[in-house]
Design an enzyme around this catalytic site. Structure first.
Site, short mmCIF file in Angstrom:
data_model
loop_
_atom_site.label_atom_id
_atom_site.label_comp_id
_atom_site.label_asym_id
_atom_site.label_seq_id
_atom_site.Cartn_x
_atom_site.Cartn_y
_atom_site.Cartn_z
N ARG A 57 -23.34 0.10 24.53
CA ARG A 57 -22.08 0.47 25.88
C ARG A 57 -23.87 -0.30 27.20
O ARG A 57 -24.60 -1.09 25.98
CB ARG A 57 -22.04 2.25 25.78
CG ARG A 57 -23.62 2.64 25.37
CD ARG A 57 -23.45 4.29 26.35
NE ARG A 57 -24.28 3.55 27.94
CZ ARG A 57 -25.30 2.80 28.33
NH1 ARG A 57 -26.35 2.82 27.01
NH2 ARG A 57 -25.56 2.91 29.67
N GLN A 203 -25.09 9.85 28.89
CA GLN A 203 -26.40 8.46 29.06
C GLN A 203 -27.38 8.79 29.40
O GLN A 203 -28.39 8.36 28.74
CB GLN A 203 -25.69 7.28 29.76
CG GLN A 203 -24.21 6.49 28.92
CD GLN A 203 -23.28 7.23 29.71
OE1 GLN A 203 -23.34 8.55 29.84
NE2 GLN A 203 -22.06 6.57 29.83
N ASP A 244 -20.92 -2.07 36.89
CA ASP A 244 -20.21 -2.56 35.80
C ASP A 244 -19.27 -4.00 36.46
O ASP A 244 -19.08 -4.16 35.55
CB ASP A 244 -19.87 -1.65 35.76
CG ASP A 244 -20.53 -0.88 34.13
OD1 ASP A 244 -20.89 -0.16 34.73
OD2 ASP A 244 -20.41 -0.99 32.77
N LYS A 255 -20.99 3.98 36.70
CA LYS A 255 -20.61 5.31 35.81
C LYS A 255 -20.15 5.98 36.46
O LYS A 255 -20.30 6.37 37.78
CB LYS A 255 -22.03 5.35 35.13
CG LYS A 255 -21.99 7.44 34.21
CD LYS A 255 -21.06 7.09 33.07
CE LYS A 255 -20.32 6.29 32.73
NZ LYS A 255 -19.47 5.37 31.54
O1 MRU Z 1 -19.77 3.81 29.70
P1 MRU Z 1 -21.48 2.84 29.51
O2 MRU Z 1 -22.01 3.94 29.90
O3 MRU Z 1 -20.40 1.68 29.26
O4 MRU Z 1 -21.39 2.86 31.78
C1 MRU Z 1 -22.66 2.30 31.87
C2 MRU Z 1 -23.27 2.49 33.30
O5 MRU Z 1 -22.52 2.54 33.55
C3 MRU Z 1 -23.92 1.46 33.42
O6 MRU Z 1 -24.54 1.80 35.05
C4 MRU Z 1 -23.81 -0.20 33.67
O7 MRU Z 1 -23.19 -0.40 32.26
C5 MRU Z 1 -24.71 -0.54 34.42
S1 MRU Z 1 -26.22 -1.11 32.88
C6 MRU Z 1 -27.22 -2.42 33.14
#
Ligand code: MRU
Length: 352
Positions: A57, A203, A244, A255
């Site tokens: 992830r 996370q 993202d 997130k």
């Molecule tokens: O659902 P996830 O755990 O994949 O979400 C991850 C995030 O939102 C992170 O903040 C984002 O991907 C940046 S990671 C370098």
């Protein structure tokens, strides 16, 4: 100070993605922090499934995993050249792309893999493997550069709050926002690190504080709901998060919970920094209201650690990303440079 001052052997030890030459090994992030096990994927179907299930992830990491997924898919086809391979690999690429919708790094990495096939002759397999490796290597280099750039904005002795997991676990290594925090700690700029839990998948509490512990960096965990109180009380000068997808106007999808942190930071006079490689910038999407926000199984909200905590018959809504408007962001840090007070012109100038 520069990257030369950062001891990467100390601050960059975790690798979530390992290519063995025959399979893709993914550190199973569902089992951390108490079990460190790798899931071995031998097919692109297995990689797509691992992305969907959050074995791997974090926006850059899922792009890298998908690139290796294409290399695995190539084992199942016969093609005389890159153009034929691209046609035959299209279904596998579509399946990988559909695994998660919000992080643009997934589509970006697949487009690069498709691009590598263009004009490739009979050695197209080697071209694909070299491209996957390049995507991974460039991500690590970008993170280290962003670490230096982002840390340079932080005054010595500052406190920071971070959200979700943006570290080595979410990237090829070192991390985006967590890379800035690592660099800032290494350079003595950051004195206190707070990480929030990041409900419902945790996370922050399962991954980020564990990751920092591996480096010997003290971090204090807070409940998500404690963030505004912390920002009001002082002790935190910067909120530092990843992304993202960053739109052409500087709006940022990240997130769920990021948006409320940005509102609270602005209200309390704290600064808000977004750290992401240029592979996360999506100039084809003009603004954040056009981003597809992933919704996951409401069951993630109905229990903790596999035990149900909510009465039967209760409905839950589980969007896992939100969009922070550019106007709430003080700085976007990419490996290409820093954009302060982002808007469409500044984003265009950064990428041109
Ligand atoms: O659902 P996830 O755990 O994949 O979400 C991850 C995030 O939102 C992170 O903040 C984002 O991907 C940046 S990671 C370098």
């Amino acid at each position: 100070m520069t990257g030369a001052d950062i001891d990467y052997a100390r601050y960059d030890r975790i690798r979530p993605i390992r290519w063995t030459g025959g399979a893709l090994e993914l550190l199973d992030q569902r089992r951390l922090p108490f079990e460190t096990t790798y899931v071995s994927c031998g097919t692109s179907d297995e990689v797509a499934d691992a992305i969907r299930q959050l074995v791997v992830r974090g926006a850059p990491a899922i792009g890298i995993a998908a690139a290796w997924g294409v290399v695995l898919a190539a084992r199942g086809i016969d093609a005389v050249d890159g153009a034929q391979a691209a046609r035959l690999l299209q279904p596998a690429m579509e399946q990988l792309n559909a695994a998660r919708p919000t992080a643009v790094n997934l589509a970006w990495a697949l487009a690069r893999m498709r691009g590598a096939l263009e004009g490739a002759g009979s050695a197209w397999r080697e071209r694909l493997e070299a491209e996957a490796r390049a995507i991974e290597t460039e991500d690590l280099a970008a993170n280290r550069r962003m670490g230096e750039l982002g840390a340079s904005l932080i005054a010595p002795g500052s406190g920071v709050l971070t959200h979700c997991n943006t570290g080595s676990l979410a990237t090829a290594g070192f991390g985006t926002a967590l890379g800035v925090i690592r660099a800032g700690v290494a350079q003595g700029r950051i004195g206190r690190v707070f990480a929030d839990e990041t409900r419902p998948w945790m996370q922050g509490s399962r991954l980020t504080v564990w990751e920092l512990q591996q480096d010997g960096i003290d971090a204090t965990l807070i409940a998500d709901a404690a963030a505004s109180h912390l920002l009001k009380e002082g002790g935190v000068e910067w909120v530092v998060v990843g992304a993202d997808r960053i739109c052409a106007n500087g709006d940022v999808a990240n997130k769920i919970g990021t948006y409320q942190l940005a509102i609270s930071a602005r209200f309390h006079g704290r600064k808000f920094m977004v750290v992401a490689p240029s592979s996360t910038v999506d100039m084809a999407t003009p603004s954040g209201d056009l981003i597809e926000i992933e919704e996951r199984d409401p069951a993630e909200l109905l229990g903790v650690g596999g035990s149900r905590t909510v009465a039967d018959g209760i409905q839950a809504w589980n969007p896992v990303f939100d969009v922070t408007p550019a106007a709430l962001i003080d700085a976007i840090v990419t490996e290409k440079g820093i954009v302060e007070r982002p808007d469409a012109d500044a984003m265009r100038a950064l990428l041109s």
